[in-house]
Design an enzyme around this catalytic site. Structure first.
Site, PDB file in Angstrom:
ATOM      1  CD  GLN A  92     -19.755  32.268  28.616  1.00 49.83           C
ATOM      2  OE1 GLN A  92     -20.507  32.471  27.677  1.00 49.83           O
ATOM      3  NE2 GLN A  92     -20.122  31.563  29.678  1.00 49.83           N
TER       4      GLN A  92
ATOM      5  CE  LYS B   7     -22.643  20.994  33.361  1.00 45.08           C
ATOM      6  NZ  LYS B   7     -23.058  22.400  33.246  1.00 45.08           N
TER       7      LYS B   7
ATOM      8  CB  SER C 104      -5.161  33.475  39.076  1.00 45.85           C
ATOM      9  OG  SER C 104      -6.283  33.434  38.231  1.00 45.85           O
ATOM     10  CB  ALA C 105      -5.755  34.989  33.963  1.00 46.57           C
ATOM     11  CB  CYS C 106      -8.831  35.563  38.637  1.00 49.93           C
ATOM     12  SG  CYS C 106      -9.832  34.263  37.923  1.00 49.93           S
TER      13      CYS C 106
ATOM     14  CB  ALA D 144     -15.358  25.765  31.350  1.00 52.11           C
TER      15      ALA D 144
ATOM     16  CE  LYS E 153      -4.254  32.468  43.095  1.00 50.46           C
ATOM     17  NZ  LYS E 153      -3.284  31.519  43.707  1.00 50.46           N
TER      18      LYS E 153
ATOM     19  CE1 TYR F 160      -7.998  31.538  43.188  1.00 54.39           C
ATOM     20  CE2 TYR F 160      -8.366  32.615  41.076  1.00 54.39           C
ATOM     21  CZ  TYR F 160      -7.713  31.655  41.837  1.00 54.39           C
ATOM     22  OH  TYR F 160      -6.782  30.839  41.240  1.00 54.39           O
TER      23      TYR F 160
ATOM     24  NE  ARG G  21      -9.298  36.103  32.740  1.00 57.38           N
ATOM     25  CZ  ARG G  21      -9.926  35.923  33.899  1.00 57.38           C
ATOM     26  NH1 ARG G  21     -10.189  34.712  34.334  1.00 57.38           N
ATOM     27  NH2 ARG G  21     -10.283  36.960  34.627  1.00 57.38           N
TER      28      ARG G  21
HETATM   29  P1  NAD Z   1      -6.007  22.602  43.367  1.00 59.04           P
HETATM   30  O1  NAD Z   1      -7.175  23.044  44.182  1.00 59.04           O
HETATM   31  O2  NAD Z   1      -6.088  21.287  42.676  1.00 59.04           O
HETATM   32  O3  NAD Z   1      -4.683  22.600  44.266  1.00 59.04           O
HETATM   33  C1  NAD Z   1      -4.509  23.434  45.375  1.00 59.04           C
HETATM   34  C2  NAD Z   1      -4.122  22.558  46.535  1.00 59.04           C
HETATM   35  O4  NAD Z   1      -3.916  23.391  47.691  1.00 59.04           O
HETATM   36  C3  NAD Z   1      -5.230  21.548  46.920  1.00 59.04           C
HETATM   37  O5  NAD Z   1      -4.753  20.228  46.826  1.00 59.04           O
HETATM   38  C4  NAD Z   1      -5.571  21.919  48.339  1.00 59.04           C
HETATM   39  O6  NAD Z   1      -5.880  20.816  49.171  1.00 59.04           O
HETATM   40  C5  NAD Z   1      -4.302  22.621  48.801  1.00 59.04           C
HETATM   41  N1  NAD Z   1      -4.573  23.469  49.950  1.00 59.04           N
HETATM   42  C6  NAD Z   1      -5.563  24.389  50.085  1.00 59.04           C
HETATM   43  N2  NAD Z   1      -5.533  24.919  51.310  1.00 59.04           N
HETATM   44  C7  NAD Z   1      -4.500  24.322  51.959  1.00 59.04           C
HETATM   45  C8  NAD Z   1      -3.973  24.440  53.264  1.00 59.04           C
HETATM   46  N3  NAD Z   1      -4.520  25.267  54.164  1.00 59.04           N
HETATM   47  N4  NAD Z   1      -2.911  23.688  53.605  1.00 59.04           N
HETATM   48  C9  NAD Z   1      -2.367  22.808  52.716  1.00 59.04           C
HETATM   49  N5  NAD Z   1      -2.821  22.664  51.461  1.00 59.04           N
HETATM   50  C10 NAD Z   1      -3.876  23.408  51.091  1.00 59.04           C
HETATM   51  O7  NAD Z   1      -5.716  23.776  42.343  1.00 59.04           O
HETATM   52  P2  NAD Z   1      -4.700  23.821  41.102  1.00 59.04           P
HETATM   53  O8  NAD Z   1      -5.532  23.923  39.897  1.00 59.04           O
HETATM   54  O9  NAD Z   1      -3.701  22.743  41.216  1.00 59.04           O
HETATM   55  O10 NAD Z   1      -4.029  25.240  41.346  1.00 59.04           O
HETATM   56  C11 NAD Z   1      -2.735  25.380  41.914  1.00 59.04           C
HETATM   57  C12 NAD Z   1      -2.428  26.867  42.067  1.00 59.04           C
HETATM   58  O11 NAD Z   1      -2.501  27.517  40.801  1.00 59.04           O
HETATM   59  C13 NAD Z   1      -3.396  27.616  42.981  1.00 59.04           C
HETATM   60  O12 NAD Z   1      -2.673  28.581  43.700  1.00 59.04           O
HETATM   61  C14 NAD Z   1      -4.337  28.292  42.015  1.00 59.04           C
HETATM   62  O13 NAD Z   1      -4.941  29.438  42.567  1.00 59.04           O
HETATM   63  C15 NAD Z   1      -3.389  28.624  40.870  1.00 59.04           C
HETATM   64  N6  NAD Z   1      -4.100  28.787  39.598  1.00 59.04           N
HETATM   65  C16 NAD Z   1      -4.673  27.683  39.010  1.00 59.04           C
HETATM   66  C17 NAD Z   1      -5.367  27.851  37.812  1.00 59.04           C
HETATM   67  C18 NAD Z   1      -6.009  26.693  37.126  1.00 59.04           C
HETATM   68  O14 NAD Z   1      -6.636  26.903  36.086  1.00 59.04           O
HETATM   69  N7  NAD Z   1      -5.897  25.466  37.629  1.00 59.04           N
HETATM   70  C19 NAD Z   1      -5.464  29.115  37.221  1.00 59.04           C
HETATM   71  C20 NAD Z   1      -4.892  30.204  37.867  1.00 59.04           C
HETATM   72  C21 NAD Z   1      -4.185  30.021  39.048  1.00 59.04           C
HETATM   73  N1  GDD Z   2     -17.069  25.604  35.585  1.00 54.64           N
HETATM   74  C1  GDD Z   2     -18.019  25.661  34.638  1.00 54.64           C
HETATM   75  N2  GDD Z   2     -18.970  24.684  34.580  1.00 54.64           N
HETATM   76  N3  GDD Z   2     -18.034  26.706  33.779  1.00 54.64           N
HETATM   77  C2  GDD Z   2     -18.994  26.745  32.830  1.00 54.64           C
HETATM   78  C3  GDD Z   2     -19.973  25.756  32.722  1.00 54.64           C
HETATM   79  C4  GDD Z   2     -19.966  24.670  33.642  1.00 54.64           C
HETATM   80  O1  GDD Z   2     -20.779  23.758  33.621  1.00 54.64           O
HETATM   81  N4  GDD Z   2     -20.784  26.076  31.688  1.00 54.64           N
HETATM   82  C5  GDD Z   2     -20.316  27.213  31.174  1.00 54.64           C
HETATM   83  N5  GDD Z   2     -19.247  27.637  31.878  1.00 54.64           N
HETATM   84  C6  GDD Z   2     -18.532  28.904  31.650  1.00 54.64           C
HETATM   85  C7  GDD Z   2     -18.373  29.749  32.906  1.00 54.64           C
HETATM   86  O2  GDD Z   2     -19.587  30.376  33.243  1.00 54.64           O
HETATM   87  C8  GDD Z   2     -17.304  30.721  32.459  1.00 54.64           C
HETATM   88  O3  GDD Z   2     -17.877  31.793  31.742  1.00 54.64           O
HETATM   89  C9  GDD Z   2     -16.447  29.864  31.506  1.00 54.64           C
HETATM   90  O4  GDD Z   2     -17.221  28.688  31.202  1.00 54.64           O
HETATM   91  C10 GDD Z   2     -15.136  29.428  32.123  1.00 54.64           C
HETATM   92  O5  GDD Z   2     -15.416  28.893  33.398  1.00 54.64           O
HETATM   93  P1  GDD Z   2     -14.286  28.258  34.352  1.00 54.64           P
HETATM   94  O6  GDD Z   2     -13.375  27.431  33.544  1.00 54.64           O
HETATM   95  O7  GDD Z   2     -14.990  27.587  35.481  1.00 54.64           O
HETATM   96  O8  GDD Z   2     -13.560  29.515  35.000  1.00 54.64           O
HETATM   97  P2  GDD Z   2     -12.865  30.866  34.443  1.00 54.64           P
HETATM   98  O9  GDD Z   2     -12.111  30.660  33.194  1.00 54.64           O
HETATM   99  O10 GDD Z   2     -13.900  31.936  34.389  1.00 54.64           O
HETATM  100  O11 GDD Z   2     -11.860  31.127  35.632  1.00 54.64           O
HETATM  101  C11 GDD Z   2     -10.973  30.068  35.977  1.00 54.64           C
HETATM  102  O12 GDD Z   2      -9.696  30.312  35.487  1.00 54.64           O
HETATM  103  C12 GDD Z   2      -8.983  31.301  36.162  1.00 54.64           C
HETATM  104  C13 GDD Z   2      -7.641  31.507  35.510  1.00 54.64           C
HETATM  105  O13 GDD Z   2      -7.774  31.825  34.174  1.00 54.64           O
HETATM  106  C14 GDD Z   2     -11.069  29.826  37.462  1.00 54.64           C
HETATM  107  O14 GDD Z   2     -10.578  28.533  37.791  1.00 54.64           O
HETATM  108  C15 GDD Z   2     -10.265  30.802  38.230  1.00 54.64           C
HETATM  109  O15 GDD Z   2     -10.201  30.377  39.594  1.00 54.64           O
HETATM  110  C16 GDD Z   2      -8.858  30.856  37.614  1.00 54.64           C
HETATM  111  O16 GDD Z   2      -8.041  31.737  38.314  1.00 54.64           O
END
Ligand code: NAD
Ligand code: GDD
Length: 325
Positions: A219, A201, A119-121, A194, A154, A150, A284
C-alpha cells in the site's frame, strides 16, 4: 497592535507546533485543548484546558476577538484508531460537535478568518484502489465515498464551514492534510500513524531482529513533515484562496519502501513480518497542482530528511521509556 491568534487543539501534535511558530512571529496566542502538550511546555500566552464540545468553553475561548482562528481539535489518530470501526461513533460525534459549536459561537464574535484542518481521508475510496495511481486532486472529492467515518465527518465539516461562509460572511480557509509526521506526535498511545509506529518498532528491535507491519506493505502513502505542514497552513490562511486544498507531500512510497528508509536511518537490518491489521485505502498521494497554482508554493523537502529527525526523536523516547523504573 499585536495580532491575536486562537489555536483550538493547541495541545495536539500539529497545534503545538503551530503555536510555537505563531509565537515566534510575535503574535499573542490563546490555545485550547483537553490536555496540555505532552512533550514540551506550550509557549501560548494563555492555555485553556477545556472541552470544546461544551459551547460555554468555546464562547470563553473566543472572548476578546481574534485575527486568526485555527480549528485543529478533533478526535483523530492513525489507521489503528480510525479504521478499526471501534471509535466511529465517538469520532463523528466529538469532532462534529466541536465544529458545530465553533462556527455557531463565532457568529457573535470578532474573528478575522478561520482555518479548518480537513483530511485526505475525505477522498473517495474508488480513486485510491490502485497503489501506483491514486487520484487525490481536489475536484475528485465527489461523488463522495470516503472509506471511513472519520473521512465522512471531515467532508461534512468542510461543507459546514463553507455554509457559514456563504450565509454569515465568514472568511474560511480549508486544508486537506495528508499524513503529517514529526517529533512530538503520538508514538505509543494507539493513535500513532505509520511513521511514528514504524520508527518505534525499528528503534525497539535489536539489529537482525523482526518487526510487524500491517498488510502486505505494498500500500502507498505520502508523508509530510510538520514544518512544511505549518508553513503551508499559514500561507493558505493568509492568502486570498479559500480552498479546499491539499497540504501534503507528493513523494509517494510503499510502506515497505518507507520501512526500508527508516532501517537505513537507524542502521539496522530487520525482517518484516506482515500481519493482518487496519490498512485503509490501497494508495494515496497528495496532488499538489492546485496549491502550487494558487499559493505559488508546494512542499518539496525530501521525505528522508524529516524522517531522520523524527527517528532521532522517537529513538530518544524509546530509550527514555526503557530507562524508567
Ligand atoms: P492530535 O490528536 O495530536 O491533535 C488534536 C487535538 O484535539 C488533541 O490534542 C486533542 O486533545 C484535541 N481535542 C480533541 N477533542 C477535543 C475537545 N473536545 N476539546 C478540546 N480539545 C480536543 O492530532 P493532529 O495530528 O495534531 O491533527 C490536528 C488536526 O489535523 C485534526 O483536525 C486532524 O483531524 C487533522 N489532520 C491531521 C492529519 C495528520 O496526519 N496528523 C492528517 C489529516 C488531518
Ligand atoms: N499506524 C500504523 N501502525 N500503520 C501501519 C503499521 C503500524 O504499525 N504497519 C503498517 N501500517 C500501514 C497502515 O495499515 C496503512 O496502510 C499505512 O501504514 C498508513 O497508516 P497510517 O499512517 O496509520 O494512516 P493512513 O495514512 O492510512 O491515514 C492517516 O492519514 C490520514 C491523512 O492522510 C490517518 O491518520 C488519518 O486519520 C489521516 O486523516
Amino acid at each position: 497592535m499585536t495580532k491575536r491568534a486562537l489555536v483550538l487543539g493547541g495541545g495536539g501534535f500539529i497545534g503545538s507546533h503551530l503555536v510555537r511558530r505563531l509565537k515566534h512571529e510575535g503574535m499573542w496566542v490563546r490555545s485550547v485543548d483537553l490536555k496540555r502538550p505532552p512533550y514540551s511546555p506550550s509557549p501560548a500566552d494563555d492555555f485553556v484546558v477545556g472541552d470544546l464540545r461544551d459551547p460555554a468553553c468555546v464562547r470563553h475561548a473566543l472572548e476578546g476577538g481574534f485575527d486568526e482562528v485555527y480549528q485543529l481539535a478533533a478526535d483523530m489518530g492513525g489507521a489503528g484508531f480510525v479504521f478499526t470501526g471501534e471509535h466511529d461513533a465517538a469520532i463523528m460525534h466529538n469532532s462534529a460537535q466541536i465544529n458545530l459549536n465553533v462556527l455557531e459561537c463565532m457568529r457573535n464574535e470578532r474573528v478575522g478568518r478561520i482555518f479548518y484542518s480537513s483530511s485526505a481521508c475525505m477522498y473517495p475510496e474508488y480513486n485510491q484502489l490502485d497503489p501506483d495511481n491514486p487520484r487525490c486532486s481536489e475536484e475528485s472529492a465527489y461523488p463522495a465515498a470516503p472509506d471511513s467515518e472519520y473521512g465522512w465527518e471531515k467532508l461534512f465539516s468542510e461543507r459546514l464551514y463553507f455554509a457559514y461562509a456563504r450565509n454569515y460572511g465568514f472568511t474560511v480557509r480549508i486544508a486537506r492534510y495528508h499524513n503529517i509526521f514529526g517529533p512530538e506526535g503520538s508514538w505509543n498511545d494507539g493513535r500513532e500513524k505509520a511513521p511514528a509506529a514504524l520508527c518505534r518498532k525499528i528503534a525497539m528491535a535489536p539489529d537482525g531482529g523482526e518487526i510487524e507491519m500491517w498488510g502486505d506493505g505494498k500500500q502507498t502513502r505520502s508523508f509530510l513533515y510538520i514544518d512544511e505542514c505549518v508553513e503551508g497552513s499559514l500561507r493558505l490562511m493568509r492568502s486570498d484562496f479559500t480552498g479546499p486544498v491539499n497540504i501534503g507531500s507528493d513523494e509517494m512510497v510503499s510502506i515497505n519502501q518507507f520501512a526500508a528508509m527508516i532501517m537505513e536511518i537507524a542502521g539496522k537490518q530487520l525482517r518484516i513480518r506482515h500481519v493482518d491489521g487496519p490498512t485503509g485505502v490501497r494508495g494515496r498521494n497528495s496532488d499538489n497542482a492546485l496549491i502550487a497554482e494558487k499559493l505559488g508554493w508546494a512542499p518539496d523537502r525530501p521525505l528522508v530528511e524529516g524522517l531522520a529527525e523524527t527517528y532521532r526523536w522517537i529513538a530518544a523516547q524509546v530509550r527514555e521509556a526503557a530507562s524508567r523504573p
